[in-house]
Write an enzyme that holds these catalytic residues in place. Structure first.
Site, PDB file in Angstrom:
ATOM      1  N   ASP A   1      -3.188 -78.611  56.547  1.00  0.00           N
ATOM      2  CA  ASP A   1      -4.360 -77.863  57.649  1.00  0.00           C
ATOM      3  C   ASP A   1      -5.787 -78.596  57.070  1.00  0.00           C
ATOM      4  O   ASP A   1      -5.858 -78.851  56.114  1.00  0.00           O
ATOM      5  CB  ASP A   1      -4.543 -76.382  57.239  1.00  0.00           C
ATOM      6  CG  ASP A   1      -5.172 -75.517  58.164  1.00  0.00           C
ATOM      7  OD1 ASP A   1      -5.078 -75.490  59.068  1.00  0.00           O
ATOM      8  OD2 ASP A   1      -6.408 -75.043  57.390  1.00  0.00           O
TER       9      ASP A   1
ATOM     10  N   GLU B   1      -3.130 -82.485  59.702  1.00  0.00           N
ATOM     11  CA  GLU B   1      -3.699 -81.803  60.882  1.00  0.00           C
ATOM     12  C   GLU B   1      -5.309 -82.418  60.911  1.00  0.00           C
ATOM     13  O   GLU B   1      -5.967 -81.976  60.355  1.00  0.00           O
ATOM     14  CB  GLU B   1      -3.947 -80.236  60.730  1.00  0.00           C
ATOM     15  CG  GLU B   1      -4.599 -79.885  62.180  1.00  0.00           C
ATOM     16  CD  GLU B   1      -5.418 -78.806  61.841  1.00  0.00           C
ATOM     17  OE1 GLU B   1      -6.124 -78.126  62.978  1.00  0.00           O
ATOM     18  OE2 GLU B   1      -5.926 -78.353  60.929  1.00  0.00           O
TER      19      GLU B   1
HETATM   20  C1  NOJ Z   1      -6.150 -75.101  61.643  1.00  0.00           C
HETATM   21  C2  NOJ Z   1      -5.211 -73.884  61.936  1.00  0.00           C
HETATM   22  O1  NOJ Z   1      -4.183 -74.566  62.775  1.00  0.00           O
HETATM   23  C3  NOJ Z   1      -5.987 -72.836  62.490  1.00  0.00           C
HETATM   24  O2  NOJ Z   1      -5.000 -71.819  63.184  1.00  0.00           O
HETATM   25  C4  NOJ Z   1      -6.858 -72.315  61.372  1.00  0.00           C
HETATM   26  O3  NOJ Z   1      -7.516 -71.340  62.145  1.00  0.00           O
HETATM   27  C5  NOJ Z   1      -7.825 -73.400  61.111  1.00  0.00           C
HETATM   28  N1  NOJ Z   1      -7.000 -74.624  60.556  1.00  0.00           N
HETATM   29  C6  NOJ Z   1      -8.329 -72.897  59.644  1.00  0.00           C
HETATM   30  O4  NOJ Z   1      -7.260 -73.014  58.529  1.00  0.00           O
END
Ligand code: NOJ
Ligand code: CA
Length: 527
Positions: free
Chosen positions: A204, A267
């Site tokens: 993440d 991500e």
């Molecule tokens: C990306 C995640 O996919 C999302 O759902 C989340 O709110 C943010 N990062 C913060 O962790």
């Protein structure tokens, strides 16, 4: 998996599947999907043909951000199951030839995490696990950084008179990656899960870990592009710091210390494809990175093919790109790209599944599931509910439509799902499984072809001459002609298809065997 070369880079040419656990399958009728529900659906995923699954957050959490606010990195959320349930899910997936990735959240914890609770005491040894700063000289937040809600990224802590940083909700304090003990804690977290057989992590906010040591103001970014601009600011100092790359080099060594190398899929929320490629380092950082410029490109042959060409040109040799178009944060592609038109969604799947690298489906993509209009009273997404600034992410988080029964096959009779169902009466897995012409069957055929042609490899990619609005390319032995126009196109003119047509997203009876119909694609194999 007997070939060691294939094993070493098992994600090359593979298909991964994102399971949004809370919305996949409920087994105890509380209205929330759970780990046993994923296990119960593994036969379906094996039938679909995916090589691995990424589970959305599974760790204990107060769920201010549905698991992206972790309070214990070594556990399982009781609402989703137990550690034993997760072990069983991993074992059962393995028996079916599928690997399991978890979601790791290293940028921030929950404010309920024992580290943050302890850090509230300025004398605590955990104080430096988080980012604290004095108010600005005239009072107020230390700098101009903004959270993902659009509000200030800083909250004043009355006890110490200092502010703490949170790039997301105030209940998600950012970790301080300048603190070596944070590195050590995450090394242990990685090893804990890898030792249990977890095949890797989706990481993440991978671009976010380190912040500027001097906490300089972020500069304005008037562009408005959602990837480059956070409410008008470019995250030059609040994220995207060069020091984060060393973390991934460190983790890559851990991942590769296992006999079957573990996978790090970032991500990587960056708008620049050079910056994206940089997360692969010299093949010593993340092995895979989500490509947001591709996701947010318009659904045209010119825009998508340009991003693909640049992505492949920028990546270091031997590195795989990721092709995905939906997830739990954004509008589903059958809505966002295709306006709900199933023919266009079939074209999109055909393209995504034939690009070299790794194909990642989001649960529901395989039946061209569209966004669900969640009424304001039922919204569960606090990140958007607080500001109303952008549409709630719940639209892409609703229960998987398994069948046309009143509970969509998701939960028990009479149970209330945590988010409402969409149009499960008209679009569901059972109906599409019974129909060989359905999008589900097309998707399964595409995955099977992908495995047969590309498993364990990075196929070549060459764009071919084609009329405006048509994207034609050769990849490995395949020629793909993707028609992004409203008129039929002759296959001879686009891509010069000569070989046997293997799969088409439209029907040959409708389009004519030597043509590709409007908003449709054809895959041929060279003789
Ligand atoms: C990306 C995640 O996919 C999302 O759902 C989340 O709110 C943010 N990062 C913060 O962790
Ligand atoms: Ca449940």
């Amino acid at each position: 998996m007997s070939n060691p070369g294939t094993e070493a880079r098992w994600w090359h040419g593979a298909t991964l599947y994102q399971v949004y656990v809370r919305s996949f399958q409920d087994t105890n009728d509380d209205g929330y999907g759970d780990l046993n529900g994923v296990t119960a659906r593994l036969d379906y995923l094996a039938w679909l043909g995916v090589d691995g699954i990424w589970l959305s957050p599974t760790m204990p959490s107060p769920d201010q951000d549905w698991g992206y606010d972790v309070s214990d990195y070594l556990g399982v959320h009781p609402e989703l199951g137990t550690l034993a349930d997760l072990d069983r899910l991993i074992a059962e997936a393995g028996q079916r030839g599928m690997r399991v990735l978890l979601d790791l959240v290293p940028n921030h914890t929950s404010s309920a995490h024992p580290w943050f609770v302890a850090a509230g005491d300025p004398a605590s040894p955990y104080r430096d696990y988080y980012v604290w700063a004095d108010p600005a000289p005239g009072g107020g937040p230390p700098n101009n950084w903004l959270a993902a809600t659009g509000a200030a990224a800083w909250t004043l802590d009355q006890r110490s008179g200092q502010y703490y940083l949170h790039n997301f909700l105030p209940s998600q304090p950012d970790l301080n990656w300048w603190e070596p003990r944070v590195h050590e804690a995450f090394r242990e977290i990685l090893r804990f899960w890898f030792d249990r057989g977890v095949a890797g992590f989706r990481i993440d906010v991978a671009q976010g870990l380190y912040k500027d040591a001097e906490l300089r103001d972020d500069p304005p970014e008037p562009g408005g592009d959602v990837v480059r601009s956070r409410f008008g600011l470019a995250q030059v100092y609040s994220a995207n710091r060069p020091e984060s790359h060393a973390v991934f080099r460190d983790w890559r060594k851990i991942a590769e210390s296992y006999p079957s190398p573990r996978l790090l899929l970032g991500e990587t929320w960056v708008g620049d494809l050079h910056a994206l490629a940089a997360f692969h380092g010299h093949s010593d950082e993340l092995q895979l990175t989500f490509n947001f410029p591709f996701i947010f490109a318009p659904f045209t042959a010119a825009a998508l093919s340009a991003v693909v060409a640049e992505t492949l040109a920028d990546l270091p040799a031997g590195e795989a790109s990721v092709w995905t178009a939906s997830n739990h944060d954004i509008s589903r592609f059958p809505t966002r790209w295709c306006g709900g038109d199933e023919g266009r969604a079939r074209l999109a799947l055909l393209v995504l599944a034939t690009l070299p690298g790794t194909f990642v489906l989001y649960n529901g993509d395989e039946i061209a599931m569209t966004d669900v209009d969640v009424p304001a009273a039922l919204v569960r997404d606090l990140m958007r509910a607080q500001t109303g600034a952008r549409e709630s992410r719940d639209r892409s988080r609703t229960p998987m439509p398994w069948d046309d029964s009143p509970t969509a096959g998701f939960t028990g009779e009479g149970a209330r799902p945590w988010l409402p169902y969409g149009e499960h009466a008209v679009r569901n897995v059972a109906a599409q499984r019974a129909d060989p012409a359905s999008t589900l069957h097309l998707c399964r055929e595409l995955i099977a072809l992908r495995r047969a042609e590309f498993a364990g490899q990075l196929a070549s990619y060459t764009q071919l001459d084609a009329p405006a609005g048509v994207w034609a390319y050769r990849t490995g032995r395949l020629t793909v002609v993707a028609n992004f126009t409203g008129s039929p196109v002759s296959l001879a003119e686009a891509g010069g298809v000569a070989g046997e047509v293997l799969i088409r997203s439209d029907s040959a009876a409708g389009a004519g065997a030597d043509q590709v119909g409007p908003w449709a694609g054809v895959i041929a194999r060279s003789a």
